[in-house]
Design a protein around this motif. Structure first.
Motif, PDB file in Angstrom:
ATOM      1  N   SER A 155       0.887  -1.178   0.036  1.00 26.13           N
ATOM      2  CA  SER A 155      -0.095  -0.178   0.065  1.00 26.13           C
ATOM      3  C   SER A 155       1.068   1.154  -0.126  1.00 26.13           C
ATOM      4  O   SER A 155       1.917   1.283   0.995  1.00 26.13           O
ATOM      5  N   TYR A 156       0.709   2.028  -0.838  1.00 23.67           N
ATOM      6  CA  TYR A 156       1.629   3.208  -1.253  1.00 23.67           C
ATOM      7  C   TYR A 156       0.802   4.374  -1.396  1.00 23.67           C
ATOM      8  O   TYR A 156      -0.015   4.754  -1.737  1.00 23.67           O
ATOM      9  N   ILE A 157       1.396   5.478  -0.541  1.00 22.38           N
ATOM     10  CA  ILE A 157       0.864   6.998  -0.413  1.00 22.38           C
ATOM     11  C   ILE A 157       1.978   7.819  -1.689  1.00 22.38           C
ATOM     12  O   ILE A 157       3.015   7.939  -1.004  1.00 22.38           O
ATOM     13  N   ASN A 158       1.055   8.533  -2.447  1.00 22.32           N
ATOM     14  CA  ASN A 158       2.034   9.195  -3.445  1.00 22.32           C
ATOM     15  C   ASN A 158       2.149  10.519  -2.700  1.00 22.32           C
ATOM     16  O   ASN A 158       1.680  11.079  -1.571  1.00 22.32           O
ATOM     17  N   ASN A 160       0.878  13.162  -3.441  1.00 21.73           N
ATOM     18  CA  ASN A 160      -0.429  13.867  -3.139  1.00 21.73           C
ATOM     19  C   ASN A 160      -1.239  13.434  -2.176  1.00 21.73           C
ATOM     20  O   ASN A 160      -2.551  13.820  -2.031  1.00 21.73           O
ATOM     21  N   GLY A 161      -0.852  12.393  -1.511  1.00 21.74           N
ATOM     22  CA  GLY A 161      -1.575  11.858  -0.477  1.00 21.74           C
ATOM     23  C   GLY A 161      -2.435  10.819  -0.710  1.00 21.74           C
ATOM     24  O   GLY A 161      -3.489  10.015   0.080  1.00 21.74           O
ATOM     25  N   THR A 162      -2.552  10.532  -1.983  1.00 27.02           N
ATOM     26  CA  THR A 162      -3.487   9.360  -2.343  1.00 27.02           C
ATOM     27  C   THR A 162      -2.866   8.021  -2.067  1.00 27.02           C
ATOM     28  O   THR A 162      -1.544   7.744  -2.431  1.00 27.02           O
ATOM     29  N   GLU A 163      -3.773   7.008  -1.578  1.00 30.63           N
ATOM     30  CA  GLU A 163      -3.128   5.848  -1.233  1.00 30.63           C
ATOM     31  C   GLU A 163      -3.549   4.846  -2.214  1.00 30.63           C
ATOM     32  O   GLU A 163      -4.866   4.735  -2.408  1.00 30.63           O
ATOM     33  N   THR A 164      -2.656   3.789  -2.588  1.00 32.05           N
ATOM     34  CA  THR A 164      -3.248   2.792  -3.751  1.00 32.05           C
ATOM     35  C   THR A 164      -2.340   1.433  -3.378  1.00 32.05           C
ATOM     36  O   THR A 164      -1.624   1.433  -2.753  1.00 32.05           O
ATOM     37  N   GLU A 165      -3.014   0.449  -3.939  1.00 29.19           N
ATOM     38  CA  GLU A 165      -2.612  -0.717  -3.742  1.00 29.19           C
ATOM     39  C   GLU A 165      -1.747  -1.183  -4.789  1.00 29.19           C
ATOM     40  O   GLU A 165      -2.159  -1.169  -5.947  1.00 29.19           O
ATOM     41  N   ARG A 166      -0.552  -1.762  -4.763  1.00 28.37           N
ATOM     42  CA  ARG A 166       0.288  -2.217  -5.821  1.00 28.37           C
ATOM     43  C   ARG A 166       0.773  -3.420  -5.825  1.00 28.37           C
ATOM     44  O   ARG A 166       1.120  -3.985  -4.553  1.00 28.37           O
ATOM     45  N   ARG A 199       6.881   5.791   2.488  1.00 31.27           N
ATOM     46  CA  ARG A 199       5.495   6.018   2.012  1.00 31.27           C
ATOM     47  C   ARG A 199       4.899   4.527   1.880  1.00 31.27           C
ATOM     48  O   ARG A 199       3.692   4.544   1.527  1.00 31.27           O
TER      49      ARG A 199
END
Length: 312
Positions: A155-158, A160-166, A199
């Motif tokens: 789980s990564y926070i870019n 811009n503060g958006t969290e995505t699963e990778r 992050r």
């Protein structure tokens, strides 16, 4: 000195393979005739130098030949010891403890006494003060994944503060300053990306393995302006003398001018983003923005929002 040039040539030929006389002459700033004489000297001293003719010709050393450890000076071995110890501070890996002992074994007994007497004159500590075990755990986990070519989900926070699963294929760990990054192929974006380890929120190694792809070169890895959506803006800041030490850490000396009253003017191009706003706010009332006006208004708005949080 000639002996230094001969040793440098030997090391270069061992590392690079075949090199033309012209390239050697240009590198060491001597004539090609001098290079031919140097090659004869190396051959006469027992180093198996081979000469090849033609457009792809040049000099090379037989593949089986290696340099004796005695070519390393005490200072050079001491530097190697410091570097290996530094790597050990960042990686919990017994390999580097063993490597440290092997490098120390290159020292003669008298050299060991001298080295121990001098102490650690050069220290590489890649584990920043105040950093807990979390960063090291991630580094060790990714090191294992890279060695075993195992995929990982995270789980990564870019920025811009958006969290995505990778789901990623990890390829290389990068230490820039005291911050760890990971070069990996992201299956979500279908391209190579660089992830900042701090992050990464959740991390799990998968049993699934991957076939290594051709990776972008890490040589000269530098900041890519395309990573930021905002263009650089000329900024002028005035800092109070009390934070002079922090200003020296954060800004290039060419941007800093010490004024008559001891305050500091910082003027230069910066990217106006959340990181920059937060950095300025961390100085509290020890900094004032002179320009641009848009930055003044942004800082006032953010400071007012902080005040409003405590009113509600």
């Amino acid at each position: 000195m000639k002996i230094d040039r001969l040793l440098a040539m030997t090391v270069l030929l061992l590392n690079r393979g075949r090199i033309s006389a012209k390239e050697l002459a240009d590198r060491f700033e001597v004539s090609t005739k001098t290079i031919y004489r140097d090659m004869d000297t190396l051959s006469q001293s027992g180093i198996p130098v081979l000469a090849h003719q033609g457009t792809t010709g040049g000099f090379e050393i037989m593949e089986q030949y290696t340099l004796s450890r005695h070519y390393l000076t005490l200072a050079e071995i001491s530097s190697l010891i410091a570097a290996v110890k530094g790597i050990g501070t960042a990686l919990d890996d017994a390999t580097y403890a063993g490597l440290h002992e092997k490098v120390r074994a290159l020292l003669h007994k008298s050299d060991k006494l001298q080295n121990d007497h001098l102490g650690d004159s050069l220290v590489f500590d890649l584990n920043p003060w105040g950093q807990g075990p979390a960063a090291r755990d991630k580094v060790n986990l990714f090191k294992k994944a890279i060695e075993e070519t195992r995929m990982a989900e995270l789980s990564y926070i870019n920025m811009n503060g958006t969290e995505t699963e990778r789901v990623i294929e990890p390829y290389a760990l990068i230490l820039k300053g005291n911050i760890w990054y990971l070069q990996a192929y992201c299956t979500l974006r279908e391209q190579f990306r660089v992830f900042r380890l701090s992050r990464i929120q959740k991390l799990n190694l998968l049993l699934e393995r991957f076939e290594r792809r051709e990776t972008p070169s890490l040589d000269g890895y530098a900041w890519d302006v395309e990573w930021s959506k905002n263009a650089d803006t000329i900024v002028t800041l005035i800092f109070q003398p009390q934070v002079r030490h922090r200003v020296g850490d954060a800004f290039h000396p060419d941007q800093v001018t010490v004024l008559a009253d001891g305050s500091l003017r910082v003027e230069g191009k910066h990217t106006l983003d959340d990181w920059f706003y937060g950095m300025l706010l961390s100085y509290g009332d020890q900094v004032k923005v002179e320009q641009p006006q848009a930055l003044v208004e942004e800082i006032i708005m953010r400071a007012q929002n902080i005040v409003n949080r405590y009113k509600n």
